[in-house]
Enzyme design. Structure first.
Site, short mmCIF file in Angstrom:
data_model
loop_
_atom_site.label_atom_id
_atom_site.label_comp_id
_atom_site.label_asym_id
_atom_site.label_seq_id
_atom_site.Cartn_x
_atom_site.Cartn_y
_atom_site.Cartn_z
N ASP A 182 -41.88 -42.08 47.37
CA ASP A 182 -42.31 -42.96 46.29
C ASP A 182 -43.34 -43.98 46.77
O ASP A 182 -43.26 -44.48 47.89
CB ASP A 182 -41.09 -43.69 45.71
N GLU A 212 -46.16 -39.33 46.34
CA GLU A 212 -46.63 -39.93 45.09
C GLU A 212 -47.71 -40.93 45.48
O GLU A 212 -47.42 -42.05 45.87
CB GLU A 212 -45.49 -40.63 44.35
#
EC number: 2.4.1.18
Length: 828
Positions: A412, A465
């Site tokens: 993330d 990401e």
């Protein structure tokens, strides 16, 4: 107290223990040989009386109270006994027997410490934290924690009444690790570390390496045994690498466990074991290859969805224990479903029982808030340059893969790690040593982790990401890349959702937003994502972003999914979007599965299911997924028509697919150029009735025409319903069909020649008739000219005669005038 015992007492060290400021208590407490005797010392706060009980010795030895706070000692002749315990009587007359934690002077080896200090101890979680073990035949738990700047660290829990004076830990010679083995501490026991810092303040901290943690709002760590689960996924692990290759079909169902399914009676969370069958059934039915779980690491706030982690090594207790989660993963693997975990190494929350200011200093974070804090997220940033911190994170990623058999790690907020000024204004960040905004330590961490993961677990995927244009995210580390396998394609997501949200009337002016993704499609290995981020915080759901009336919204969403599934790149769709959920994601409720009782939602679900099946069955959609040879535009330059058409290709010509998408809200006829002679059959049309469309499909097989269109030698014509997408498969002609076609071509050629001869004869006859008519017309015109000439001659003669008569008359009149003049003269 007898003199000998008194003289053996190290009073300054005893005072350090009593006031909980001793970092090497094993040098004082426990049994210590002195001459031919053994000195026993124990600190039992609040005890009125303590006796030493030696196994196989009927004599109970009462210990002397050295200090009223509960410090006791006694001197016993002989050697250190193999088994003994303390019988402790408290002031309320309660009597308990406890084994001596200071009998066992064990800890990390020098090699462990050296590797940890260098940041390369990839199984450090097996050393730090709480570990069940048996020492000299005694069962208990070994505790270890890294807190180099602490004055003193203790283990506290139900087993010692949360009294930090009881089990003070010893500091290792190097590395700042505190450790202790405590007998009789069993699985399921709650504990924390009580840390006393310079200045005298104490903090209760959860174990950073704990394998279990209490369900919020409770915050204690829990002793867990994670080594006894019997895995049954050997077949999957053996085949995993072939399912996760660069050009394998990967379609991901992103999900939040707490909202997938809930207890129908209480609306509470289900256990991992209870969730597993439902997840398997749905994912297999819909044809997804993987599930991606929003973070399951322990976190305090439900509303963070797990993205603000406290217990990096503990599956959240919301859904059960560590073994329960292993069962969940194992069950999915046995059904051929891969499991991806969201992982958050970019930041951590400020909760006081977590990592923040862990040992009284900024141990895991930077001390300078310009480096150690996210101003917008309210969280702290890891100090990636500290080897023990990077080791903590690297080992954690490996932990989930190697202990929980996870198949992929989705990292993330990678962009926030790469840029020192991410989300910050001038003055809120510190440049690197070269004056740039690149976080050099974070870059090194990512390269290190991805390299180690590939070496230790070659079939596991690392997914980033990352929302910027940072180069070589999926490039090899050896080529100065970061070493990820896949990157979330945020550009495709943003551009496409912007395009599709426009009313079709205006889409012609935004055509570039539709096609631009192919400009950079092969710059990285991408995964196309419509994730949870796009359906929260007032952004609306995917169906809610679609323009038009209800029927148009569903038609637009159907072409959205078809375009994504046929566009190069892996696929990811967040739960609830494949059934057209209108309500935004909310962690407090279950997904509205009942929507599929209604035809539009049922049709949408059927489409996603069929697209997933097509994606896995047709090599053209994945076999050359990362190669430009796998995609070719047919027509991407017709913005006025709001349409695109393209080819998806594999290594075999006969496997090509033709995709035509009509983004206009009007029916159109398209002539599509194709590279090969043969038949083209529509295998999917989003306007089909089974998808709740109106059934305006191309049911007949399309035979190509030898007419060049779009730079292709052949073409066929098809009808495209408003807001629809069509996928055509290709079949070359069979030998029999070729013979029939050749015969038909010969017959057609003869017919054409006969018709041409007939046309030529008719043309010659027409020309002869035309010549005759022209000759007659010329004759008529000549006669008319002759007549006009005769008439002109006649009129000319008449004019001459008239002129002669007028001349005679004029002469006569002149003569008469002359005569009159002569007569007049004569008269005079």
């Amino acid at each position: 107290m007898n003199d000998r015992l008194y003289k053996l007492m190290n009073w300054p060290r005893i005072e350090g223990i009593i006031y909980s400021e001793e970092d090497k208590p094993h040098e004082v407490l426990g049994p210590h040989v002195t001459g031919k005797s053994v000195l026993f010392q124990t600190f039992q706060p609040g005890a009125r009386e303590v006796s030493l009980v030696i196994e196989n010795d009927s004599k109970k030895r009462k210990m002397e109270m050295v200090d009223e706070s509960g410090y006791f000692a006694c001197l016993v002749s002989g050697k250190v006994p193999d088994r003994y315990e303390y019988e402790v009587q408290y002031k309320d007359s309660q009597v308990v027997c406890v084994k001596d934690a200071y009998r066992y002077n064990i800890g990390l080896t020098e090699n462990d410490i050296e590797k940890f200090r260098a940041g390369i101890h990839y199984t450090i979680y097996e050393k730090l934290g709480a570990h069940l073990m048996t020492v000299d035949g005694v069962e208990g738990t070994f505790f270890a924690v890294w807190a180099p700047n602490a004055l003193r660290v203790s283990v506290v829990g139900d087993f010692n009444h949360w009294d930090g004076r009881v089990h003070q830990m010893k500091r290792s010679k190097e590395g700042g690790v505190f450790e202790i083995f405590i007998p009789d501490v069993k699985p399921g026991e709650c504990y924390k570390f009580e840390i006393k810092v310079k200045g005298g303040l104490t903090f209760l901290k959860a174990d950073p390496y704990a394998f279990g943690q209490q369900l919020r709002p409770e915050t204690a760590s829990i002793v867990r045994n994670i080594s006894d689960y019997k895995w049954k996924d050997k077949k999957w692990l053996g085949e995993r690498e072939k399912h996760q290759q660069e050009n394998s079909p990967i379609s991901v169902f992103e999900m939040y466990l707490g909202s997938f399914q809930r207890n129908q009676d209480t609306d509470e969370y289900l256990n991992y074991r209870e969730l597993a069958p439902g997840v398997v059934k749905y994912v297999k039915e819909m044809g997804y290859t993987h599930v991606e779980l929003m973070p399951v690491m322990e976190h305090p706030l439900d509303a963070s969805w797990g993205y603000q982690v406290i217990g990096y090594y503990a599956p959240t207790a919301r859904y059960g224990t560590a073994e329960d989660f292993m069962y969940f993963v194992d069950t999915l693997h046995q059904e051929g479903i891969g499991v991806i975990l969201d992982w958050v190494p970019a930041h951590f929350p400020r909760d006081t029982y977590g990592l923040s200011n862990f040992d009284g200093t900024c141990l895991y974070e930077h001390a300078d808030p310009r480096q150690g804090a996210h101003p917008h997220w309210g969280t702290l940033i890891y100090n990636y340059g500290r080897p023990q911190v990077s080791n903590y994170l690297i080992a954690n990623a490996l932990f989930w893969v190697e202990k929980y058999h996870i198949d992929a790690i989705r990292m993330d907020a990678v962009a926030s790690m790469l840029y020192l000024d991410y989300g910050k204004r001038d003055g809120e960040w510190v440049a690197n040593i070269y004056g740039g905004n690149e976080n050099l330590q974070a870059i090194e961490l990512l390269k290190h982790l991805n390299s180690v993961m590939k070496k230790r677990n070659p079939g596991v995927l690392m997914i980033a990401e990352e929302s910027t244009a940072w180069p070589k995210i999926t490039g090899k580390v050896e080529d100065d890349g970061l070493g990820f396998d896949l990157k979330w394609n945020m550009g495709f997501m943003n551009d496409f959702l912007a395009y599709i949200s426009y009313d079709p009337y205006f889409r012609a002016h935004h055509h570039n937003e539709l096609t631009f993704s192919m400009v950079y499609a092969y710059s990285e290995n991408f995964i196309l994502v419509f994730s949870h981020d796009e359906v929260v915080h007032g952004k609306s759901t995917l169906i809610g972003k679609m323009p038009g009336v209800l029927e148009d919204k569903f038609a637009n969403l159907r072409i959205t999914y078809t375009y994504m599934m046929t566009h190069p790149g892996k696929k990811l769709l967040f739960m609830g979007q494949d059934i057209g959920e209108f309500r935004e994601f909310d962690e407090t409720r279950e997904t509205e599965w009942s929507l599929t009782q209604h035809e539009p939602h049922k049709g949408l679900s059927r489409l996603v299911k069929d697209l997933n099946a097509l994606y896995r069955e047709k090599p053209a959609l994945y076999a050359l997924d990362t190669s430009p040879e796998g995609f070719e535009w047919i027509n991407c330059i017709s913005p006025e028509k709001c349409m695109v058409s393209f080819l998806r290709k594999s290594q075999k010509n006969e496997e090509i697919l033709v995709v035509v998408v009509n983004f206009a809200n009007t029916a159109q006829e398209f002539t599509i150029g194709v590279p090969y002679e043969g038949k083209y059959k529509e295998i999917l049309n989003t306007d089909a009735k089974c998808y709740d469309g109106l059934g305006r499909i191309n049911s007949d097989v399309k035979f190509v025409m030898e007419e060049e269109v779009d730079g292709k030698p052949y073409s066929f014509t098809m009808e495209s319903a408003p807001l629809s997408a069509s996928i055509f498969s290709y079949s070359p002609y069979t030998e029999k069909e070729k013979e029939q076609i050749e015969k038909k071509k010969a017959t057609l050629a003869a017919q054409l020649r006969a018709e041409e001869a007939k046309r030529e004869a008719e043309s010659a006859k027409a020309e002869a008739e035309k010549a005759r008519e022209e000759a007659e017309e010329a004759k008529r015109l000549a006669q008319e000219a002759m007549n006009r000439a005769q008439e002109a001659e006649k009129r000319a003669l008449q004019e001459i005669k008239k002129a002669q008569e007028e001349m005679k008359l004029a002469e006569k009149m002149r003569q008469e005038e002359d005569a009159r003049q002569k007569a007049s003269t004569a008269k005079k």
